[in-house]
Design an enzyme around this catalytic site. Structure first.
Site, short mmCIF file in Angstrom:
data_model
loop_
_atom_site.label_atom_id
_atom_site.label_comp_id
_atom_site.label_asym_id
_atom_site.label_seq_id
_atom_site.Cartn_x
_atom_site.Cartn_y
_atom_site.Cartn_z
N GLU A 86 40.49 48.67 50.53
CA GLU A 86 40.26 49.31 49.23
C GLU A 86 38.80 49.68 49.07
OE1 GLU A 86 37.92 47.23 46.83
OE2 GLU A 86 39.68 46.64 45.65
N CYS A 118 45.03 44.53 48.12
CA CYS A 118 44.83 43.45 49.10
C CYS A 118 45.94 43.36 50.15
CB CYS A 118 44.69 42.11 48.38
SG CYS A 118 43.24 42.06 47.32
N HIS A 241 48.26 35.31 50.52
CA HIS A 241 47.06 35.97 49.99
C HIS A 241 46.30 34.96 49.14
CE1 HIS A 241 44.22 38.76 48.59
NE2 HIS A 241 44.63 38.70 47.33
#
Lengths: 353, 138, 386
Positions: A86, A118, A241
């Site tokens: 990103e 992400c 994550h």
């Protein structure tokens, strides 16, 4: 719902090589708290900060070099380089072509940048699995890397970090970990975003928790486990994550994983949230130490929102490959603490500089 | 268009991955490419990518930078003697000026060299850092 | 081949000439040389200059020079060899007169460096190095010399303070030169305290950014005496070359081009270093002065610094250098420097160097270095007497 949710390539594939890179600078949470809260601590001990001459491309290049070294292939064998991020250095111009040239992999390959907050890195892994699994090519490189920025003073500033990992996806015959199966889950959920020309992202506060991170992470993970008829106890490791320490620990607990299963892949307390690099770097750290036969669950999360879930089985090849490049722990130990002023300079937060 | 764009592009092999040449007559490694062997003067056009390992031959920390590099001061430049023989001029990175010494082993990394302003291209190229992560490779 | 002599000299002061542009600097120096030689016609003008295109946006200096000096129809062009541009212009004139193609030549050096900011000038100067493999790495010209100085200190065990006398001597001599940029002495303590520009080089190791122009008139020796009361003969003119980039030189501390250039010059003149009364060397940095003394045969490898420590480089010493301040104190307007060195040497050989006069000076060597040592031009001059 039945097994059409599961994704499996036509031929068996796996991770042929993996590699990571984490910049050496560390900004302690206490230092951010000193500047913005008059003291205290942050949600993570410290975060990794890219130096003045680093960006997503340079991070991706070093991670990719490490991955290719472990795969024991020539860079020219790669049919794709996909970089999920990103924070690309260019708004328009592929980062992946720079990585391809630096590796010496150009010109006969696909090269593109992926964007899904992400989970852009695991999205690239899924695409690479598709390319290799279909037989279009033997090797594809998927990278997740970011130099994430949080607005000064915002909660995100404590964790938004720099780092990345790269995975050479190849045939199972040359894999350090074979793919058992994967599954992806995506909805339109605006928990976090950044409009064009804005330097910092915006987020919707507590909405980023249950409806976003937990819903997608748990849905993808439990669907995969269900389809594979596997329980938490069937896995040796699980990596999620990791925007902080709390979220992945809580998600793991709800799925029935013990802290021991999560520990080796949970790096956010030491390096912060490396966004597209976060869950992949956790997987990289696990591969640095996993025994042959170990089974690993990887679940990413990307705001916007979605999760990719994967089950991997480590092969004997890991023993001869893991020492062919620096390990995640080598990068974590290579540490130079900086203060908020240096951080502001390194990350371009000084006006007029 | 910045006139450097094309020049930088032409040099991407050298800048990104130390692509030099090797002399087929005497075996000399050549960087940067010059197509004529500086040792035996025979034609030498066989591409050869250098390992990127070497040691610091000499160094200087720059406090007063030329235009385009002001944002990076102080930074350290060095002559690096590569293990294959050639010496290259390059910046050192990930190291404090006070920790640099002649003879220090280093390895090549690809980093940002500069940007051509806010609207121009970003130039990437070789720099060198202390060889503390290299113990794993080879 | 005809022997060539210098029959006239001219110079502007070396300074930050805020009010004077490049054309008027050329005009001032050129006309005063013509006046000194007492000639009003000339066959050719060669302009030594490095940076006019980058800094003033002005190329084609030859045409500009003759246009504004009123030398209509006289052929003229610019000669460029980085900081050795001045000596290169002189040598071009020397070749023209020696060949018999020209009788009277004006060799002029000019540089205007202060119209741009320091970092822009730094970037322009760096263009003397390898643009693709040195400059692209963020190196400055100062840093290239700093790399040499660091290696020299490492190989021979010298400390930075040991170089102080090069700067102290230059400033002592510059104090008596009304055209020098710095006309005040400095102390070794001031040298040691000076801020670092590119380690280990400090501000007082380095020559200053400045403006100036200098000019000489060349004529065949056979006519020289009829035109000038005190002509100076060019006994030798020689060029040495080395790889452009420091990293491509087999032995970076050897200043290979200076060795070649000096040896050629000694041979042409039939002289040895011991015969010379002074050596106007290219002390752009203290390390350059050291390496030049060694390369020209005045000191062994690694011992050039010792000459400074022992006072051998002062006006009273064995090998006087920088007799009018050198690049360090007179200033280093890059493309003009090679001609300033010649003008000052002519003053010494005419016996007109004022308080800095070397008694009985008859033979002098002048050396101008381009870049970090890729082009090195040496001239040996002899007083022809009046």
């Amino acid at each position: 719902m039945s097994d059409y949710r599961l994704m499996r390539p036509q031929r068996d594939v796996g991770v042929s090589g993996y590699g990571s890179y984490i910049p050496m600078y560390r900004l302690p949470g206490a230092e951010i708290a000193r500047v913005w809260s008059g003291g205290g601590r942050g949600p993570v001990k410290e975060k990794a900060v890219a130096g003045l001459d680093e960006d997503t491309v340079t991070i991706a290049i070093e991670a990719a070099r490490n991955a290719v070294a472990r795969a024991e292939i020539e860079p020219g064998e790669l049919r794709a380089i996909w970089l999920g991020t990103e924070s690309p250095p260019y708004a328009v111009k592929p980062s992946s072509t720079i990585v391809a040239e630096a590796l010496g992999a150009a010109p006969y390959l696909l090269a593109a940048d992926f964007e899904f907050a992400c989970k852009a890195g695991t999205e690239a892994v899924q695409a690479a699995i598709g390319l290799v699994g279909s037989g279009m090519g033997d090797y594809a490189l998927a990278i997740g890397a970011d130099t994430a920025q949080g607005r000064p003073g915002d909660d995100l500033e404590y964790t938004a970090a720099s780092g990345g990992s790269a995975f050479v996806i190849g045939p199972a015959e040359n894999a350090v970990a074979t793919l058992i199966a994967s599954l992806s889950y995506a909805t339109d959920t605006p928990d976090f975003w950044r409009r064009g020309y804005q330097p910092y992202p915006s987020h919707s506060g507590r909405f980023t928790g249950e409806p976003a991170y937990f819903h997608h992470t748990l849905a993808a993970a439990s669907a995969l486990m269900e389809e594979l008829d596997m329980a938490a106890a069937d896995f040796d490791y699980a990596v999620f994550h990791q925007p902080n320490v709390k979220f992945p620990m809580r998600a793991a607990g709800r799925l029935g994983f013990t802290p021991e299963q999560v520990r080796d892949g949970l790096l956010s307390n030491e390096i912060g949230n490396t966004y597209a690099g976060a869950s992949l770097t956790g997987l990289s750290a696990i591969l640095d130490r996993a025994e042959p036969g170990a089974i690993i669950l990887l679940v990413s999360f990307g705001s916007g929102a979605g999760s990719d879930a994967f089950a991997w089985r480590v092969t004997e090849r890991i023993e001869s490959r893991r020492d062919k490049a620096p390990k995640v722990s080598d990068y974590i130990e290579r540490r130079t603490e900086i203060d908020y002023a240096s951080y502001a300079r390194y990350r371009g937060k000084l006006q007029g500089s | 268009m910045d006139p450097k764009v094309v020049n930088d592009w032409r040099l991407r092999g050298q800048r990104y991955r130390l692509e030099g040449e090797v002399c087929d007559h005497c075996g000399e490694s050549i960087f940067p490419p010059r197509d004529i062997c500086p040792e035996c003067k025979e034609p030498a056009k066989t591409p050869h990518t250098l390992s990127g390992r070497g040691e610091v031959y000499t160094f200087s920390t720059i406090y007063s930078a030329p235009e385009g590099f002001e944002a990076y001061t102080p930074y350290t430049v060095a002559l690096i003697k590569l293990e294959e023989g050639p010496i290259v001029t390059a910046q050192l990175t990930d190291v404090a000026p006070t920790d640099v010494a002649i003879g220090m082993p280093v390895e090549m990394v690809t980093r940002r060299l500069r940007t051509h302003g806010d609207e121009g291209t970003i130039v990437y190229g070789y720099k060198f850092r202390p060889l503390h992560l290299g113990q794993a490779a080879d | 081949m005809r022997d060539v002599a210098i029959i006239g000299i001219g110079q502007t002061s070396v300074d930050e000439h805020w009010g004077t542009g490049i054309r008027h600097l050329m005009l001032d120096a050129g006309l005063s040389a013509l006046q000194d030689a007492n000639v009003d016609t000339i066959d050719a003008v060669y302009v030594g200059n490095m940076l006019s295109g980058e800094i003033a946006g002005q190329s084609h200096l030859g045409a500009l020079a003759v246009d504004f000096m009123g030398l209509e129809g006289v052929e003229a062009y610019k000669v460029e060899a980085a900081c050795a541009s001045g000596a290169a212009a002189l040598r071009t004139g020397y070749i023209a007169v020696a060949s018999g193609m020209m009788d009277l030549v004006l060799a002029l050096g000019v540089e205007k460096m202060t119209d741009t900011s320091g970092r822009e000038t730094t970037a322009a100067l760096a263009a003397a190095a390898d643009a693709e493999y040195e400059v692209s790495q963020g190196i400055s010209f100062v840093a290239l010399n700093a790399l040499l100085m660091r290696r020299y200190m490492h190989e021979y065990g010298w400390k930075r303070e040991d170089f102080a006398n090069f700067a102290v001597t230059a400033h002592a001599n510059g104090a008596n030169n009304p055209n020098a940029m710095f006309q005040r002495p400095i102390t070794a303590e001031a040298y040691a305290r000076a801020p670092v520009i590119a380690s280990p080089i400090g501000l007082l190791d380095a020559s200053p950014v400045c403006d100036g122009a200098a000019a000489v008139i060349l004529a065949p020796v056979e006519y020289a005496r009829t035109l000038s009361p005190a002509p100076v003969k060019i006994l030798a003119s020689a060029v040495g070359m080395a790889p452009l980039a420091v990293h491509d030189r087999k032995d970076p501390l050897a200043l290979e081009a200076a060795i070649t250039s000096s040896q050629k010059a000694y041979k042409q003149a039939g002289l040895t270093p011991q015969d010379l009364d002074f050596f106007e060397l290219h002390d752009a940095f203290t390390i350059m002065a050291t390496l030049s003394l060694e390369a020209a045969g005045f000191a062994e490898r690694g011992k050039g610094v010792q000459m400074a420590l022992d006072g051998e480089i002062t006006l009273q010493g064995r090998v006087p250098i920088a007799t009018m301040g050198g690049l360090k104190a007179r200033g280093h307007p890059v493309g003009a420097t090679g001609i300033y060195q010649i003008v000052e040497s002519v003053l010494q050989l005419r016996g007109l160097a004022g308080p800095n006069q070397i008694p009985g000076a008859r033979l002098g060597m002048v050396q101008n270095i381009g870049g970090s040592g890729a082009t090195i031009i040496t001239h040996i001059l002899e007083a022809m007497g009046s």
